[in-house]
Design a protein around this motif. Structure first.
Motif, PDB file in Angstrom:
ATOM      1  N   MET A  92       0.830  -1.200   0.000  1.00  0.00           N
ATOM      2  CA  MET A  92       0.000   0.000   0.000  1.00  0.00           C
ATOM      3  C   MET A  92       0.870   1.258   0.000  1.00  0.00           C
ATOM      4  SD  MET A  92      -3.020   1.078   2.691  1.00  0.00           S
ATOM      5  CE  MET A  92      -1.930   1.323   4.095  1.00  0.00           C
ATOM      6  N   ALA A  93       2.016   1.186   0.682  1.00  0.00           N
ATOM      7  CA  ALA A  93       2.939   2.323   0.772  1.00  0.00           C
ATOM      8  C   ALA A  93       4.291   1.832   1.252  1.00  0.00           C
ATOM      9  CB  ALA A  93       2.386   3.399   1.717  1.00  0.00           C
ATOM     10  N   ILE A  94       5.307   2.689   1.087  1.00  0.00           N
ATOM     11  CA  ILE A  94       6.674   2.355   1.507  1.00  0.00           C
ATOM     12  C   ILE A  94       7.190   3.446   2.430  1.00  0.00           C
ATOM     13  CG2 ILE A  94       9.053   1.944   0.738  1.00  0.00           C
ATOM     14  CD1 ILE A  94       7.908   1.050  -1.969  1.00  0.00           C
ATOM     15  N   GLY A  95       7.796   3.025   3.532  1.00  0.00           N
ATOM     16  CA  GLY A  95       8.461   3.961   4.434  1.00  0.00           C
ATOM     17  C   GLY A  95       9.942   3.628   4.493  1.00  0.00           C
ATOM     18  N   VAL A  96      10.791   4.657   4.518  1.00  0.00           N
ATOM     19  CA  VAL A  96      12.239   4.444   4.460  1.00  0.00           C
ATOM     20  C   VAL A  96      12.949   5.204   5.570  1.00  0.00           C
ATOM     21  CG1 VAL A  96      14.323   4.616   3.052  1.00  0.00           C
ATOM     22  CG2 VAL A  96      12.114   4.215   1.946  1.00  0.00           C
TER      23      VAL A  96
ATOM     24  N   ASP B  42      16.487  15.331   2.977  1.00  0.00           N
ATOM     25  CA  ASP B  42      15.474  16.367   2.794  1.00  0.00           C
ATOM     26  C   ASP B  42      14.135  15.648   2.813  1.00  0.00           C
ATOM     27  OD1 ASP B  42      13.605  18.203   1.905  1.00  0.00           O
ATOM     28  OD2 ASP B  42      14.915  19.075   0.378  1.00  0.00           O
ATOM     29  N   ALA B  43      13.452  15.667   3.964  1.00  0.00           N
ATOM     30  CA  ALA B  43      12.223  14.888   4.126  1.00  0.00           C
ATOM     31  C   ALA B  43      11.091  15.422   3.249  1.00  0.00           C
ATOM     32  CB  ALA B  43      11.800  14.876   5.592  1.00  0.00           C
ATOM     33  N   ASN B  44      11.149  16.680   2.854  1.00  0.00           N
ATOM     34  CA  ASN B  44      10.082  17.242   2.010  1.00  0.00           C
ATOM     35  C   ASN B  44      10.071  16.623   0.621  1.00  0.00           C
ATOM     36  OD1 ASN B  44       9.083  19.085   3.960  1.00  0.00           O
ATOM     37  ND2 ASN B  44      10.774  20.484   3.505  1.00  0.00           N
ATOM     38  N   THR B  45      11.262  16.315   0.119  1.00  0.00           N
ATOM     39  CA  THR B  45      11.358  15.732  -1.223  1.00  0.00           C
ATOM     40  C   THR B  45      11.799  14.274  -1.202  1.00  0.00           C
ATOM     41  OG1 THR B  45      13.676  16.407  -1.513  1.00  0.00           O
ATOM     42  CG2 THR B  45      11.967  17.998  -2.154  1.00  0.00           C
TER      43      THR B  45
ATOM     44  N   SER C 113       2.892   5.403  -2.823  1.00  0.00           N
ATOM     45  CA  SER C 113       3.414   6.551  -2.083  1.00  0.00           C
ATOM     46  C   SER C 113       4.586   6.115  -1.213  1.00  0.00           C
ATOM     47  CB  SER C 113       2.315   7.176  -1.218  1.00  0.00           C
ATOM     48  OG  SER C 113       1.864   6.256  -0.245  1.00  0.00           O
ATOM     49  N   VAL C 114       5.571   7.010  -1.074  1.00  0.00           N
ATOM     50  CA  VAL C 114       6.811   6.698  -0.344  1.00  0.00           C
ATOM     51  C   VAL C 114       7.152   7.848   0.591  1.00  0.00           C
ATOM     52  CG1 VAL C 114       9.277   6.163  -0.542  1.00  0.00           C
ATOM     53  CG2 VAL C 114       7.672   5.354  -2.304  1.00  0.00           C
ATOM     54  N   GLY C 115       7.542   7.512   1.813  1.00  0.00           N
ATOM     55  CA  GLY C 115       8.050   8.502   2.756  1.00  0.00           C
ATOM     56  C   GLY C 115       9.486   8.176   3.108  1.00  0.00           C
ATOM     57  N   VAL C 116      10.364   9.187   3.117  1.00  0.00           N
ATOM     58  CA  VAL C 116      11.781   8.980   3.417  1.00  0.00           C
ATOM     59  C   VAL C 116      12.237  10.022   4.435  1.00  0.00           C
ATOM     60  CG1 VAL C 116      14.134   8.849   2.472  1.00  0.00           C
ATOM     61  CG2 VAL C 116      12.185   8.175   1.047  1.00  0.00           C
ATOM     62  N   ASP C 117      12.968   9.573   5.455  1.00  0.00           N
ATOM     63  CA  ASP C 117      13.543  10.510   6.424  1.00  0.00           C
ATOM     64  C   ASP C 117      14.774   9.867   7.035  1.00  0.00           C
ATOM     65  OD1 ASP C 117      13.927  12.747   8.007  1.00  0.00           O
ATOM     66  OD2 ASP C 117      11.916  12.716   8.878  1.00  0.00           O
TER      67      ASP C 117
ATOM     68  N   GLY D  90       9.244   2.843  12.708  1.00  0.00           N
ATOM     69  CA  GLY D  90       9.052   4.242  12.338  1.00  0.00           C
ATOM     70  C   GLY D  90       8.785   4.395  10.863  1.00  0.00           C
ATOM     71  N   ALA D  91       9.425   3.547  10.051  1.00  0.00           N
ATOM     72  CA  ALA D  91       9.186   3.574   8.601  1.00  0.00           C
ATOM     73  C   ALA D  91       7.745   3.169   8.291  1.00  0.00           C
ATOM     74  CB  ALA D  91      10.172   2.645   7.892  1.00  0.00           C
ATOM     75  N   VAL D  92       7.203   2.224   9.063  1.00  0.00           N
ATOM     76  CA  VAL D  92       5.792   1.855   8.910  1.00  0.00           C
ATOM     77  C   VAL D  92       4.901   3.062   9.188  1.00  0.00           C
ATOM     78  CG1 VAL D  92       3.902   0.454   9.847  1.00  0.00           C
ATOM     79  CG2 VAL D  92       6.142  -0.593   9.435  1.00  0.00           C
ATOM     80  N   ALA D  93       5.177   3.751  10.305  1.00  0.00           N
ATOM     81  CA  ALA D  93       4.383   4.937  10.662  1.00  0.00           C
ATOM     82  C   ALA D  93       4.511   6.022   9.599  1.00  0.00           C
ATOM     83  CB  ALA D  93       4.836   5.459  12.030  1.00  0.00           C
ATOM     84  N   LEU D  94       5.729   6.197   9.081  1.00  0.00           N
ATOM     85  CA  LEU D  94       5.967   7.208   8.043  1.00  0.00           C
ATOM     86  C   LEU D  94       5.180   6.874   6.776  1.00  0.00           C
ATOM     87  CD1 LEU D  94       7.765   9.753   7.533  1.00  0.00           C
ATOM     88  CD2 LEU D  94       9.469   8.203   6.549  1.00  0.00           C
ATOM     89  N   ALA D  95       5.182   5.605   6.402  1.00  0.00           N
ATOM     90  CA  ALA D  95       4.430   5.173   5.219  1.00  0.00           C
ATOM     91  C   ALA D  95       2.937   5.422   5.400  1.00  0.00           C
ATOM     92  CB  ALA D  95       4.696   3.691   4.948  1.00  0.00           C
TER      93      ALA D  95
END
Length: 325
Positions: A61-65, A72-75, A103-107, A311-316
């Motif tokens: 459904m989504a990826i968290g990294v 740069d967490a915004n991009t 959708s992907v979140g990276v931080d 945390g990557a799960v939460a970010l995703a």
């Protein structure tokens, strides 16, 4: 079932896992060491292999990294890695989004681990916490008023490069006496090796003998973990280096407590497994450094080594909610 893919690019390891969005339990999990000659390209290839093995053509459904370096967490762009070359200005979020169509979140790893501890670990029920990872490096991540706080340019939380001893040894960042230079595993190992090579007479008896025994005389094999093991077995040199590490962390924590006044400091990473004596020094020095009227707790991470992955799960999940809104 809604699957979340969680990825962790650490300084020395790569990990990937799949979780159900509605359950705090890994459905599948794989981890491997990053090769000694790794670069950004090889790390990505290894991670793709782990992902393929986990997903088996199923779309998440989504990826968290979680990434071990400035982001740069915004991009979702990796600025660089301090431990693996070839990561400079890599648009990791875009690469993964284009490749997997979700959708992907990276931080950075400390911010992500802070989010993981807040949602699922030692930060549950608290509105403000500072997460500190003490491993290959030392980093920090903030949760303030229930939300991640990254600072104006995403660089908040860099407690590892807070100077606590201006006359101390030189850090990779170019400053002397940083918390990371005194407290991280690789630097502790480096300092122990230098003492054993350069001051053999001073290290007769128990000071260094247990260390030498654990690596069978091959000083190149000394790691932060070996230093911790030797300290717990009574090696005086290892205890001295570990005490200095705990002191540096304690000074840093006490100063952060004075400045920001979080409810909890949550510590994770391999070095924090060094035993109760290590924790006792941290808490004592932090308490002595902070103002007496400031209340805070210093506790171990509830999620252990999995804090960045959860945390990557939460970010995703947050990226999915943002799209829905």
């Amino acid at each position: 079932m809604s699957l979340i893919l969680a990825l962790d690019f650490g300084g020395t390891k790569l990990a990937a896992a799949i979780a159900d969005a509605n359950s705090q339990e890994w459905l599948s999990y794989q981890r491997c060491l990053s090769p000694a000659d790794a670069n950004g390209s090889t790390d990505l290839d290894i991670m793709r292999s782990l992902i393929h093995s986990l997903l088996q053509e199923v779309k998440p459904m989504a990826i968290g990294v979680s990434f071990g370096g400035p982001v740069d967490a915004n991009t979702g762009t990796i600025r660089l890695s301090h431990h693996v070359p070839g990561w400079e200005n890599i648009p990791l979020q875009k690469l993964l989004a284009d490749e997997y169509g979700v959708s992907v979140g990276v931080d950075n790893d400390a911010n992500v681990a802070a989010l993981g501890e807040y949602r699922y670990g030692a930060g549950v029920g608290y509105d403000s916490l500072f997460y500190i990872t003490v491993s290959t490096g030392v980093g920090g991540g903030w949760i303030l008023n229930g939300k991640p706080w990254r600072g104006a340019n995403g660089m908040a939380g860099e407690i590892g490069h807070m100077v606590v001893d201006p006359a101390g040894p030189m850090c990779l960042c170019g400053k002397r006496g940083c918390v990371e230079r005194l407290a991280s595993g690789p630097y502790m190992a480096l300092d122990v090796r230098e003492v054993l090579m350069n001051e053999p007479q001073r290290r007769r008896g128990r000071g260094g003998e247990i260390l030498r025994g654990l690596v069978e005389g091959n000083l190149k094999l000394i790691t932060g973990k070996i230093v911790s093991e030797a300290a717990m077995q009574g090696d005086e040199l290892a205890q001295e280096i570990l005490h200095r590490s705990a002191w540096a962390l304690g000074v840093g924590i006490g100063n952060v407590a004075n400045l920001m006044n979080p409810q909890r400091f949550v510590l994770g990473g391999s070095v924090t497994k060094a035993g109760e004596g290590f924790w006792r020094v941290i808490r004592q020095v932090a308490r002595e450094t902070a103002l007496p009227e400031i209340n805070f707790e210093v506790v171990p991470a509830g999620l252990g080594d999995d804090a960045p992955l959860w945390g990557a799960v939460a970010l995703a999940l947050d990226t999915v909610e943002t799209i829905v809104r």
